[in-house]
Scaffold this active site. Structure first.
Site, mmCIF file in Angstrom:
data_model
loop_
_atom_site.group_PDB
_atom_site.id
_atom_site.type_symbol
_atom_site.label_atom_id
_atom_site.label_comp_id
_atom_site.label_asym_id
_atom_site.label_seq_id
_atom_site.Cartn_x
_atom_site.Cartn_y
_atom_site.Cartn_z
ATOM 1 N N TYR A 113 0.855 -1.203 0.000
ATOM 2 C CA TYR A 113 0.000 0.000 0.000
ATOM 3 C C TYR A 113 0.878 1.236 0.000
ATOM 4 O O TYR A 113 1.851 1.305 0.760
ATOM 5 C CB TYR A 113 -0.910 0.023 1.235
ATOM 6 N N GLU A 132 -0.616 4.815 -0.587
ATOM 7 C CA GLU A 132 -1.456 5.985 -0.903
ATOM 8 C C GLU A 132 -0.642 7.267 -0.745
ATOM 9 O O GLU A 132 0.136 7.409 0.186
ATOM 10 C CB GLU A 132 -2.664 6.023 0.032
ATOM 11 N N ASP A 180 -6.262 12.993 -25.373
ATOM 12 C CA ASP A 180 -6.241 11.608 -24.896
ATOM 13 C C ASP A 180 -5.540 10.810 -25.996
ATOM 14 O O ASP A 180 -6.147 10.462 -27.003
ATOM 15 C CB ASP A 180 -7.678 11.121 -24.678
ATOM 16 N N THR A 229 -3.589 5.661 -22.032
ATOM 17 C CA THR A 229 -3.457 4.316 -21.476
ATOM 18 C C THR A 229 -2.013 3.903 -21.753
ATOM 19 O O THR A 229 -1.301 4.566 -22.506
ATOM 20 C CB THR A 229 -4.396 3.309 -22.176
ATOM 21 N N LYS A 255 -1.627 0.051 -25.085
ATOM 22 C CA LYS A 255 -1.978 -0.061 -26.508
ATOM 23 C C LYS A 255 -0.682 0.033 -27.322
ATOM 24 O O LYS A 255 0.184 -0.830 -27.155
ATOM 25 C CB LYS A 255 -2.992 1.020 -26.860
ATOM 26 N N ARG A 271 -1.298 -2.867 -18.452
ATOM 27 C CA ARG A 271 -2.603 -2.199 -18.481
ATOM 28 C C ARG A 271 -2.645 -1.102 -17.412
ATOM 29 O O ARG A 271 -2.604 -1.414 -16.221
ATOM 30 C CB ARG A 271 -3.683 -3.237 -18.210
HETATM 31 N N1 PLP Z 1 -9.210 6.678 -24.260
HETATM 32 C C1 PLP Z 1 -9.187 6.147 -25.477
HETATM 33 C C2 PLP Z 1 -8.953 7.047 -26.661
HETATM 34 C C3 PLP Z 1 -9.394 4.781 -25.654
HETATM 35 O O1 PLP Z 1 -9.422 4.260 -26.884
HETATM 36 C C4 PLP Z 1 -9.619 3.974 -24.511
HETATM 37 C C5 PLP Z 1 -9.834 2.521 -24.612
HETATM 38 O O2 PLP Z 1 -9.968 1.909 -25.592
HETATM 39 C C6 PLP Z 1 -9.643 4.592 -23.268
HETATM 40 C C7 PLP Z 1 -9.440 5.933 -23.173
HETATM 41 C C8 PLP Z 1 -10.005 3.824 -22.033
HETATM 42 O O3 PLP Z 1 -9.051 3.037 -21.570
HETATM 43 P P1 PLP Z 1 -9.392 1.865 -20.511
HETATM 44 O O4 PLP Z 1 -10.088 0.815 -21.267
HETATM 45 O O5 PLP Z 1 -8.026 1.507 -20.054
HETATM 46 O O6 PLP Z 1 -10.226 2.478 -19.435
#
Ligand code: PLP
Length: 433
Positions: free
Chosen positions: A51, A53, A206, A232, A235, A241
């Site tokens: 842990y 935090e 994002d 993320t 990918k 993950r």
């Molecule tokens: N943002 C984008 C552009 C995504 O394509 C994805 C998932 O495919 C996410 C966020 C969300 O990620 P997670 O599935 O890890 O929550």
């Protein structure tokens, strides 16, 4: 203490089956990849037991000297992997995944019911960018904030920046989100910045899908124009993950993003960080700085172009006509079939990809396209030659789908039955043996 095979053969057997499935299929889901053994070793380590935090040096639990060392190392590598100056940018490496990372940003800089604009899901955006239908606020983002999506110009398949600008001027969002889950082109960040500045909005990217490509500088750099960048890590970046949030260190629109975002992650929305993931991420981020990683990302893009080229040769319609990144979006509607059927048929042939809506789709349930990505099979060593062959396999699957749909529609069978007499007994009569 036993290994998994002795301790739980049932779970071991399921993992073995999944491993075999992964090994034996053509993995073309654009958001998936195969991480390295080194990353998996860190993820499967004792780091999961701790842990911690809070942030390095400011923890709510004792015994965190090595976890602090790890998280600081991970942060440094994250900034280095994306070529960022430590004086100008900071990063939080604790988000549990991409959707939580995005919601943490919203929690940090917005009040409930503030207005946001992200790319609409049926046009390639992600749920967490504010998706809602006319009947229902689907994503938490649209439940807690007021969402007005922007869309693609259906004639070009590109973001309709003119319409976004007009709508933003009226809607006056506090946040504009770049980034997508199914968009084969780069975003025009300078244009997005101009629109955000004109209405006094934060600009966030994002980059979940393309973060590996960004680290390798094979696509445009969102950090030049955005205030906040989320991602993320599993990918195209090929890590474990998880998620990350990068933020500008200087205040933006009067907000100290560093403290707002760190507080939104913990204690706002999360508890203990997943230190095993942070360990795996640190490993991945060191690799992301290597020449080999850059070569991999270049290959991801070249492979995707080879795939797109062959599909076009075979007569397919691609949204936007091609691809600048790791994915293509095929519009199957001109062939009179949908993505769900093709996904199913290809699945039977160990080709894994996903149905996807394409701009102009009438129903989200029966999307008119498929999304095909190159990162995973590039990790397995595929080059342009194999991706050209993949296009031919997909073509075969599509042909079979067209034939199967003809048969399933019943017309051939109905035609055939017209000439067969109908016996004179009740359908409920029992058949004696
Ligand atoms: N943002 C984008 C552009 C995504 O394509 C994805 C998932 O495919 C996410 C966020 C969300 O990620 P997670 O599935 O890890 O929550």
């Amino acid at each position: 203490d036993h290994g998994l095979s002795e301790a739980d053969p049932e779970v071991r057997a399921i993992i073995n089956k999944e491993k075999e499935r992964q090994f034996k299929s053509l993995e073309l889901i654009a958001s998936e990849n195969f991480t390295s053994r080194a990353v998996m070793e860190a993820v499967g380590s004792c780091l999961t037991n701790k842990y911690s935090e809070g942030l390095p040096g400011k923890r709510y639990y004792g015994g965190n000297e090595y976890i602090d060392e790890l998280e600081i190392l991970c942060q440094k590598r994250a900034l280095a992997a994306f070529h960022l100056d430590e004086n100008k940018w900071g990063v939080n490496v604790q988000p549990l995944s991409g959707s939580p990372a995005n919601f943490e940003v919203y929690t940090a800089i917005l009040n409930p019911h503030d207005r946001i604009m992200g790319l609409d899901l049926p046009h390639g955006g992600h749920l967490s960018h504010g998706f809602m239908t006319p009947k229902r606020r689907v994503s938490g983002t649209s439940i807690y904030f007021e969402s007005m999506p922007y869309r693609l110009d259906e004639s070009t398949g590109l973001v309709d920046y003119d319409m976004l600008e007009k709508t933003a001027t009226l809607f006056r969002p506090k946040l504009i989100i770049c980034g997508a889950s199914a968009y084969p082109r780069d975003f025009d960040y300078p244009r997005m910045r101009k629109i955000a500045d004109a209405v006094g909005a934060f600009l966030m990217m994002d980059m979940a899908h393309i973060s590996g490509l960004v680290a390798a500088s094979v696509v445009a750099d969102p950090f030049e124009y955005c205030d906040i960048v989320t991602t993320t890590t599993h990918k195209s970046l090929r890590g474990p993950r998880g998620g990350m949030i990068f933020f500008k260190k200087d205040p933006v629109l009067g907000v100290d993003l560093e403290s707002a975002i760190n507080n939104a992650v913990f204690p706002g929305l999360q508890g203990g960080p997943h230190n095993h993931t942070i360990g795996g991420l640190a490993v991945c981020l060191q690799h992301a700085q290597s020449p080999e990683f850059k070569a991999y990302q270049n290959q991801v893009v070249s492979n995707c172009r080879a795939l797109a080229r062959r599909l076009v040769e075979l007569g397919y319609t691609l949204v936007s006509g091609g691809s600048d990144n790791h994915l293509v979006l095929v519009d199957l509607r001109p062939l009179g079939i949908d993505g769900a059927r093709v996904e199913k048929i290809l699945d039977m042939a160990s080709i894994t990809l996903n149905k996807n809506s394409v701009p102009g789709d009438k129903s989200a349930l029966v999307p008119g396209g498929i999304r095909i990505g190159s990162p995973a099979m590039t990790t397995r060593g595929f080059t342009e030659k194999e991706f050209t062959a993949i296009a031919d396999f997909i073509h075969e699957g599509v042909q079979i789908t067209i034939e199967a749909k003809g048969l399933a529609s019943g017309s051939k069978v109905q035609e055939f039955l017209k000439f067969v007499s109908y016996p004179d007994f009740s359908l409920t009569d029992k058949v004696s043996n």
